[in-house]
Scaffold this active site. Structure first.
Site, PDB file in Angstrom:
ATOM      1  N   LYS A  18       0.817  -1.221   0.000  1.00  0.00           N
ATOM      2  CA  LYS A  18       0.000   0.000   0.000  1.00  0.00           C
ATOM      3  C   LYS A  18       0.845   1.262   0.000  1.00  0.00           C
ATOM      4  O   LYS A  18       0.456   2.259  -0.580  1.00  0.00           O
ATOM      5  CB  LYS A  18      -0.946  -0.001   1.204  1.00  0.00           C
ATOM      6  CG  LYS A  18      -2.131  -0.922   0.977  1.00  0.00           C
ATOM      7  CD  LYS A  18      -3.185  -0.739   2.017  1.00  0.00           C
ATOM      8  CE  LYS A  18      -4.324  -1.704   1.774  1.00  0.00           C
ATOM      9  NZ  LYS A  18      -5.002  -2.102   2.999  1.00  0.00           N
ATOM     10  N   LYS A  41      -5.340 -10.095  -6.070  1.00  0.00           N
ATOM     11  CA  LYS A  41      -6.477 -10.391  -5.186  1.00  0.00           C
ATOM     12  C   LYS A  41      -7.702  -9.565  -5.588  1.00  0.00           C
ATOM     13  O   LYS A  41      -7.559  -8.410  -5.981  1.00  0.00           O
ATOM     14  CB  LYS A  41      -6.038 -10.035  -3.758  1.00  0.00           C
ATOM     15  CG  LYS A  41      -7.033 -10.334  -2.681  1.00  0.00           C
ATOM     16  CD  LYS A  41      -6.535  -9.855  -1.327  1.00  0.00           C
ATOM     17  CE  LYS A  41      -6.721  -8.367  -1.152  1.00  0.00           C
ATOM     18  NZ  LYS A  41      -6.551  -7.881   0.225  1.00  0.00           N
ATOM     19  N   LYS A  50     -11.990  -4.575  -2.892  1.00  0.00           N
ATOM     20  CA  LYS A  50     -12.996  -3.520  -3.066  1.00  0.00           C
ATOM     21  C   LYS A  50     -12.358  -2.169  -3.393  1.00  0.00           C
ATOM     22  O   LYS A  50     -13.033  -1.257  -3.842  1.00  0.00           O
ATOM     23  CB  LYS A  50     -13.867  -3.422  -1.811  1.00  0.00           C
ATOM     24  CG  LYS A  50     -13.085  -3.274  -0.527  1.00  0.00           C
ATOM     25  CD  LYS A  50     -13.938  -3.597   0.698  1.00  0.00           C
ATOM     26  CE  LYS A  50     -13.079  -3.699   1.938  1.00  0.00           C
ATOM     27  NZ  LYS A  50     -13.300  -4.838   2.777  1.00  0.00           N
TER      28      LYS A  50
END
Ligand code: TYM
Length: 328
Positions: free
Chosen positions: A113, A194, A197
């Site tokens: 991230k 993966k 959302k």
């Protein structure tokens, strides 16, 4: 037996969240019907990356309603907001004073991230401490999670052992609980990533709230390959293997049985069946969700969850503060 888990309200829930986490909650709810269950909305975790406050508020309520719409029974499971039980943040600080910087730097999710943004919130770095607190606060025996959370869970176990070693036995060492099939559902457009959302393209994921027409479109446009043979091989056929996994999980069959069932089908026939089983799963969830989202009952359930969670959390933090010497 105590079972603890949570989901971050950083967006609406995906089929990945359902198969990797919620379906496990439901299995455990059946298997260990006499256990105490704490399933929360990990709202504090959602602000580790920028999120609009109105959106966050909306997501929180949506996840609470979705838990119940999926089949969590509020009579058996305590459902609550992480931010409403203040001991989570208190214990998180103790975990920050237990973990080492090097350990946090090794966390894969953090490393992934942090590459997306120039400014990284401190809380993104200390995130695993809060997650450890979420689990250890309740002396969880079992923590059902998808495989992307394994590293965080491993660190939780390390921190619990370290704390116990330093201050005397305080925390239970929790065990992870992963589904054999579907602990990592992949993106429909880029099946080596993966399903998440937070992905930009809405074609890459299926939301539990997606209308069935768009589910159909997404499944039909899901990336596969050109060799027209249906078998499971994650390396050679990641897209097709992902669809086989989704079908196997939702139909409660093994991958082998699923391969056999579709051995002589075309990709179109197979995708049609994948769509149908997703539709059968989502339809009742969406119906129940509609009746819950604006109900007072939902607030009552969250109030009760908060009360039950607080009872345990208050005692635990007292014990921890005492052991550490935070007292007079
Ligand atoms: P989160 O919100 O990213 O995901 C919630 C749960 O869904 C699983 N999951 C998946 N499983 C299979 N395939 C996927 N594509 C997929 N995407 C997500 C995750 O593994 C997770 O089980 N840090 C956690 C939330 C959390 C937590 C906790 C969990 C906070 N405190 C304490 C357990 C115990 C997270 O961000 O999950």
């Amino acid at each position: 037996m105590r079972i603890v888990s949570g989901i971050k309200p950083s967006g609406q829930l995906t089929l990945g969240n359902y198969i990797g986490a919620i379906k496990q909650f439901l299995d455990l709810q059946e298997k260990f019907s006499n256990s105490s269950f704490f399933i929360f909305i990990a709202d504090l975790h959602a602000i580790t990356i920028p999120i609009n406050s109105h959106e966050l508020e909306k997501n929180i309520r949506e996840i609470a309603a979705t838990y119940i719409a999926c089949g969590l029974d509020p009579l058996k499971v305590n459902i609550f907001l992480q931010s409403e039980v203040k001991e989570h943040t208190q214990l998180s600080y103790i975990m920050e004073s237990t973990s080492h910087i090097g350990e946090l730097e090794r966390m894969i999710q953090y490393k992934d991230k942090k590459n997306y943004s120039e400014t990284i919130r401190t809380s993104l770095f200390t995130y695993p401490n809060l997650m450890a607190a979420d689990i250890l606060l309740y002396d969880a025996d079992i923590v059902p999670v998808g495989s992307d959370q394994s590293q965080h869970l491993e660190l939780t176990r390390t921190l619990a052992k370290r704390f116990n070693h330093n201050y005397g036995k305080t925390f239970k060492i929790p065990e992870g609980y992963k589904s054999k099939i579907g602990s990592k559902i992949m993106s429909l457009t880029d099946p080596i990533k993966k399903m998440a959302k937070t992905e930009k393209s809405s074609k890459s994921y299926i939301l539990l709230s997606d209308d069935l027409t768009s589910v159909k479109k997404k499944i039909y446009s899901a990336v596969t390959d050109n060799d027209n043979e249906i078998y499971f091989d994650e390396k050679k056929k990641p897209g097709l293997s992902n669809l086989l996994t989704i079908y196997a999980s939702l139909s409660n069959n093994s991958i082998k049985e699923t391969e056999k069932k579709f051995k002589n089908s075309s990709y179109k026939e197979f995708k049609d069946s994948v769509y149908k089983i997703i539709a059968e799963t989502l339809e009742p969830i969406q119906k129940k969700y509609k009746s819950l989202i604006n109900s007072k009952k939902l607030d009552e359930i969250l109030d009760k969850g908060k009360k039950e969670a607080s009872k345990i959390a208050e005692l635990k933090i007292l014990d921890v503060y005492n052991k550490v010497g935070l007292k007079r």
